[in-house]
Scaffold this motif. Structure first.
Motif, PDB file in Angstrom:
ATOM      1  N   THR A 303      74.914  59.612  35.277  1.00 34.56           N
ATOM      2  CA  THR A 303      76.150  59.057  34.713  1.00 34.56           C
ATOM      3  C   THR A 303      77.320  60.024  34.904  1.00 34.56           C
ATOM      4  O   THR A 303      78.426  59.621  35.289  1.00 34.56           O
ATOM      5  N   ALA A 304      77.071  61.317  34.659  1.00 35.74           N
ATOM      6  CA  ALA A 304      78.135  62.302  34.808  1.00 35.74           C
ATOM      7  C   ALA A 304      78.582  62.417  36.262  1.00 35.74           C
ATOM      8  O   ALA A 304      79.787  62.483  36.548  1.00 35.74           O
ATOM      9  N   LEU A 305      77.639  62.426  37.205  1.00 38.19           N
ATOM     10  CA  LEU A 305      77.999  62.527  38.617  1.00 38.19           C
ATOM     11  C   LEU A 305      78.814  61.318  39.072  1.00 38.19           C
ATOM     12  O   LEU A 305      79.802  61.457  39.805  1.00 38.19           O
ATOM     13  N   ILE A 306      78.403  60.130  38.642  1.00 47.21           N
ATOM     14  CA  ILE A 306      79.132  58.927  39.045  1.00 47.21           C
ATOM     15  C   ILE A 306      80.538  58.924  38.458  1.00 47.21           C
ATOM     16  O   ILE A 306      81.510  58.574  39.137  1.00 47.21           O
ATOM     17  N   ARG A 307      80.670  59.347  37.217  1.00 46.63           N
ATOM     18  CA  ARG A 307      82.003  59.389  36.605  1.00 46.63           C
ATOM     19  C   ARG A 307      82.905  60.384  37.326  1.00 46.63           C
ATOM     20  O   ARG A 307      84.083  60.104  37.590  1.00 46.63           O
ATOM     21  N   LEU A 308      82.353  61.542  37.658  1.00 46.60           N
ATOM     22  CA  LEU A 308      83.147  62.523  38.392  1.00 46.60           C
ATOM     23  C   LEU A 308      83.543  61.997  39.766  1.00 46.60           C
ATOM     24  O   LEU A 308      84.680  62.173  40.214  1.00 46.60           O
ATOM     25  N   ALA A 309      82.594  61.365  40.455  1.00 46.53           N
ATOM     26  CA  ALA A 309      82.871  60.854  41.803  1.00 46.53           C
ATOM     27  C   ALA A 309      83.921  59.747  41.781  1.00 46.53           C
ATOM     28  O   ALA A 309      84.711  59.612  42.718  1.00 46.53           O
ATOM     29  N   GLN A 310      83.931  58.943  40.718  1.00 40.61           N
ATOM     30  CA  GLN A 310      84.865  57.819  40.657  1.00 40.61           C
ATOM     31  C   GLN A 310      86.270  58.232  40.251  1.00 40.61           C
ATOM     32  O   GLN A 310      87.251  57.700  40.775  1.00 40.61           O
ATOM     33  N   MET A 311      86.394  59.193  39.334  1.00 38.66           N
ATOM     34  CA  MET A 311      87.703  59.432  38.721  1.00 38.66           C
ATOM     35  C   MET A 311      88.248  60.842  38.868  1.00 38.66           C
ATOM     36  O   MET A 311      89.445  61.062  38.684  1.00 38.66           O
ATOM     37  N   ALA A 312      87.410  61.815  39.186  1.00 33.21           N
ATOM     38  CA  ALA A 312      87.847  63.213  39.075  1.00 33.21           C
ATOM     39  C   ALA A 312      88.832  63.638  40.142  1.00 33.21           C
ATOM     40  O   ALA A 312      89.462  64.686  40.010  1.00 33.21           O
ATOM     41  N   ARG A 325      67.702  63.955  51.948  1.00 34.83           N
ATOM     42  CA  ARG A 325      67.626  62.495  52.008  1.00 34.83           C
ATOM     43  C   ARG A 325      68.276  61.954  50.735  1.00 34.83           C
ATOM     44  O   ARG A 325      68.106  62.512  49.665  1.00 34.83           O
ATOM     45  N   PHE A 326      69.013  60.860  50.859  1.00 32.98           N
ATOM     46  CA  PHE A 326      69.730  60.339  49.690  1.00 32.98           C
ATOM     47  C   PHE A 326      69.744  58.819  49.776  1.00 32.98           C
ATOM     48  O   PHE A 326      70.658  58.229  50.345  1.00 32.98           O
ATOM     49  N   GLY A 327      68.719  58.192  49.224  1.00 35.61           N
ATOM     50  CA  GLY A 327      68.619  56.746  49.284  1.00 35.61           C
ATOM     51  C   GLY A 327      68.256  56.142  47.951  1.00 35.61           C
ATOM     52  O   GLY A 327      68.133  56.833  46.926  1.00 35.61           O
ATOM     53  N   SER A 328      68.048  54.847  47.953  1.00 35.97           N
ATOM     54  CA  SER A 328      67.761  54.123  46.717  1.00 35.97           C
ATOM     55  C   SER A 328      66.425  54.527  46.106  1.00 35.97           C
ATOM     56  O   SER A 328      66.194  54.304  44.918  1.00 35.97           O
ATOM     57  N   GLU A 329      65.528  55.143  46.919  1.00 33.29           N
ATOM     58  CA  GLU A 329      64.227  55.526  46.364  1.00 33.29           C
ATOM     59  C   GLU A 329      64.345  56.645  45.333  1.00 33.29           C
ATOM     60  O   GLU A 329      63.395  56.919  44.587  1.00 33.29           O
ATOM     61  N   LEU A 330      65.534  57.314  45.279  1.00 31.28           N
ATOM     62  CA  LEU A 330      65.721  58.338  44.255  1.00 31.28           C
ATOM     63  C   LEU A 330      65.859  57.728  42.871  1.00 31.28           C
ATOM     64  O   LEU A 330      65.693  58.429  41.872  1.00 31.28           O
ATOM     65  N   GLY A 331      66.169  56.441  42.807  1.00 34.80           N
ATOM     66  CA  GLY A 331      66.245  55.778  41.511  1.00 34.80           C
ATOM     67  C   GLY A 331      67.601  55.167  41.239  1.00 34.80           C
ATOM     68  O   GLY A 331      68.505  55.171  42.078  1.00 34.80           O
ATOM     69  N   LYS A 332      67.731  54.649  40.057  1.00 30.29           N
ATOM     70  CA  LYS A 332      68.936  53.941  39.643  1.00 30.29           C
ATOM     71  C   LYS A 332      70.156  54.859  39.712  1.00 30.29           C
ATOM     72  O   LYS A 332      70.126  55.991  39.240  1.00 30.29           O
ATOM     73  N   GLY A 333      71.227  54.379  40.313  1.00 23.13           N
ATOM     74  CA  GLY A 333      72.472  55.116  40.394  1.00 23.13           C
ATOM     75  C   GLY A 333      72.673  55.872  41.681  1.00 23.13           C
ATOM     76  O   GLY A 333      73.797  56.298  41.983  1.00 23.13           O
ATOM     77  N   ALA A 334      71.610  56.075  42.488  1.00 28.48           N
ATOM     78  CA  ALA A 334      71.747  56.861  43.713  1.00 28.48           C
ATOM     79  C   ALA A 334      72.671  56.171  44.710  1.00 28.48           C
ATOM     80  O   ALA A 334      73.570  56.804  45.289  1.00 28.48           O
ATOM     81  N   THR A 335      72.469  54.878  44.918  1.00 28.35           N
ATOM     82  CA  THR A 335      73.297  54.142  45.878  1.00 28.35           C
ATOM     83  C   THR A 335      74.742  54.067  45.405  1.00 28.35           C
ATOM     84  O   THR A 335      75.681  54.182  46.212  1.00 28.35           O
ATOM     85  N   MET A 336      74.930  53.910  44.112  1.00 29.39           N
ATOM     86  CA  MET A 336      76.291  53.834  43.568  1.00 29.39           C
ATOM     87  C   MET A 336      77.019  55.160  43.744  1.00 29.39           C
ATOM     88  O   MET A 336      78.210  55.188  44.088  1.00 29.39           O
ATOM     89  N   LEU A 337      76.313  56.269  43.544  1.00 28.02           N
ATOM     90  CA  LEU A 337      76.934  57.578  43.737  1.00 28.02           C
ATOM     91  C   LEU A 337      77.262  57.801  45.207  1.00 28.02           C
ATOM     92  O   LEU A 337      78.352  58.280  45.539  1.00 28.02           O
ATOM     93  N   ARG A 338      76.333  57.447  46.095  1.00 31.12           N
ATOM     94  CA  ARG A 338      76.557  57.653  47.519  1.00 31.12           C
ATOM     95  C   ARG A 338      77.787  56.878  48.003  1.00 31.12           C
ATOM     96  O   ARG A 338      78.536  57.352  48.866  1.00 31.12           O
ATOM     97  N   ALA A 339      78.027  55.703  47.448  1.00 27.23           N
ATOM     98  CA  ALA A 339      79.177  54.898  47.862  1.00 27.23           C
ATOM     99  C   ALA A 339      80.503  55.568  47.517  1.00 27.23           C
ATOM    100  O   ALA A 339      81.525  55.283  48.148  1.00 27.23           O
ATOM    101  N   GLN A 340      80.508  56.476  46.518  1.00 26.26           N
ATOM    102  CA  GLN A 340      81.740  57.151  46.127  1.00 26.26           C
ATOM    103  C   GLN A 340      82.014  58.403  46.959  1.00 26.26           C
ATOM    104  O   GLN A 340      83.107  58.964  46.885  1.00 26.26           O
TER     105      GLN A 340
END
Length: 446
Positions: A303-312, A325-340
């Motif tokens: 949550t903190a990484l996604i917030r920083l990536a979106q607004m910081a 490697r950075f894909g969806s297999e890392l779990g929930k939120g990985a793809t959303m973070l990568r998109a930022q």
């Protein structure tokens, strides 16, 4: 006498040829300037129109031009190639500025770049749009990535750090004002760590705060401790540090709101907070969990990484994320973070899927190039961003000790950030070097 002179002439010719061959291998810039540039310039001048014609890069002239050619000049109406506005030689290649006629676009020249490369006998041809209607052909005379040497004028400035050399001989600059968030992928021994060392070596010279997150117990980032404002070496410490950074982000938003601006760089210099660059060494370690009790910590981190990536970005906090490697297999939120993470640098990878994770959503054409990076060329990578453009780059080798020396030299630039004080890494004092003893030995006499 004639035989002797013939032998001397033949020996001189062979020595000259051997010398040119040696220079071509050992000093390619010198060879290009003396031999390659004049030959290529002449070949380009004499074959330009015919090459453009056979490559399909000509258009029919305007009606007025065709009328004048047919009725005034009394000659055949020929297709029109792009007009050459400027030709300039460099130490690595040739730069040609072209004015595109109506009916051609930069993509047409990009599609024909391989044909142009073979026609003019150069190592590579890349096309860059300089302004509407104008493009620049950047011809490279030799493989500049074989011996990487950054241009002399490439120095850290503002928030821009030159970290690698492009295939066209220009510097690849990591500019945080242009591309605030970035992702770097690469397999073991691919040069990913060397890329990060060059980045830290350049950032250490700038007035920024560096925050390291290295869950491998700090084996990478601990060497840069004198220049770091904060360092987390375990997932638990990383979660706490990211929470503090989110709090710092929110306090900076309060500052912007109080002064009626939407970007930190619109504030007066005396009120402007110091930029913060967060360096994550292995992002997978922040996502993976070993038991149910770790899920809450993982949620905090993601949550903190996604917030920083979106607004910081607006408050001067930037993310530099690295991983194998950075894909969806890392779990929930990985793809959303990568998109930022807008900027992408992909080194040699172990499978095509990893290259697709890093490049397919921003520059699909670059996926194949990333899969062809040879293992014997560490530091070579494909760099892309959301504009769709991409380039092959290679990082100059920088040892860990070199980056460590630079961080210690510029340790005085560490800014005051009270919120990060408890995460400030301990820097042991340097032990004094042992010198010659000042005590004179005296012989023992009986």
């Amino acid at each position: 006498m004639t035989d002797v002179s013939m032998v001397l002439e033949a020996t001189g010719v062979l020595a000259g040829a051997g010398g040119l061959g040696y220079v071509k291998v050992r000093a390619p810039r010198v060879y290009w300037s003396l031999v390659g540039l004049p030959v290529t310039w002449g070949r380009f001048t004499f074959t330009y129109r015919s090459t453009m014609d056979v490559c399909g890069l000509t258009v029919q002239p305007s009606r007025m031009r065709a009328f004048l050619a047919r009725n005034v000049a009394r000659r055949e109406v020929l297709p029109v190639p792009p007009k050459v506005r400027r030709v300039r030689g460099t130490s690595t290649g040739l730069r040609v500025t072209l004015r595109l006629p109506a009916g051609l676009e930069p993509a047409d020249l990009m599609a024909a770049s391989e044909r142009l490369r073979h026609a003019w006998g150069v190592h590579s041809v890349t096309i860059a749009e300089t302004k509407p209607g104008y493009v620049e052909l950047r011809m490279t005379g030799y493989d500049v990535l074989r011996q990487v040497r950054l241009p002399r004028g490439a120095r850290p400035e503002g928030l821009a750090v030159p970290v690698a050399l492009r295939e066209d001989g220009t510097a690849f600059v990591r500019d945080y004002r242009q591309v605030p968030m970035a992702l770097t992928l690469g397999a073991n021994s691919s040069g990913k760590s060397v890329y990060q060392r060059n980045l830290i070596k350049g950032l250490a010279r700038l007035p920024v705060a560096l925050v390291g997150i290295d869950c491998k117990r700090g084996v990478e980032h601990s060497a840069y401790a004198p220049r770091l404002s904060a360092l987390a070496t375990t997932p638990d410490d990383s979660a706490s540090l990211l929470d503090v950074l989110v709090g710092e982000m929110e306090s900076r938003f309060d500052l912007l709101s109080a002064h009626g601006v939407s970007d930190m760089w619109d504030l007066p210099e005396r009120l402007r907070p110091v930029p913060v660059v967060v360096l994550v060494d292995e992002v997978a370690e922040l996502f993976l969990i070993s038991s149910k009790k770790d899920e809450e910590r993982r949620e905090r981190i993601v949550t903190a990484l996604i917030r920083l990536a979106q607004m910081a970005r607006a408050v001067g906090i930037y993310l530099e994320v690295c991983g194998q490697r950075f894909g969806s297999e890392l779990g929930k939120g990985a793809t959303m973070l990568r998109a930022q993470l807008t900027g992408r640098v992909v080194h040699r990878v172990n499978d095509k899927q990893t290259a697709e994770m890093g490049l397919a959503d921003v520059a699909p054409d670059a996926v194949m190039a990333a899969g062809l990076i040879p293992a014997e060329r560490p530091g070579t990578a494909v760099a892309a961003d959301s504009s769709g453009g991409w380039a092959k780059i290679r990082t100059p080798h920088t040892s860990r000790d070199e980056a460590k020396v630079v961080c210690r030299k510029f340790a005085h630039l560490v800014p005051e950030l009270p919120s990060l004080d408890r995460f400030r890494p301990h820097v042991p004092a340097e032990a004094p070097q042992t010198g010659p003893s000042l005590v004179k030995p005296r012989p023992v006499t009986e």
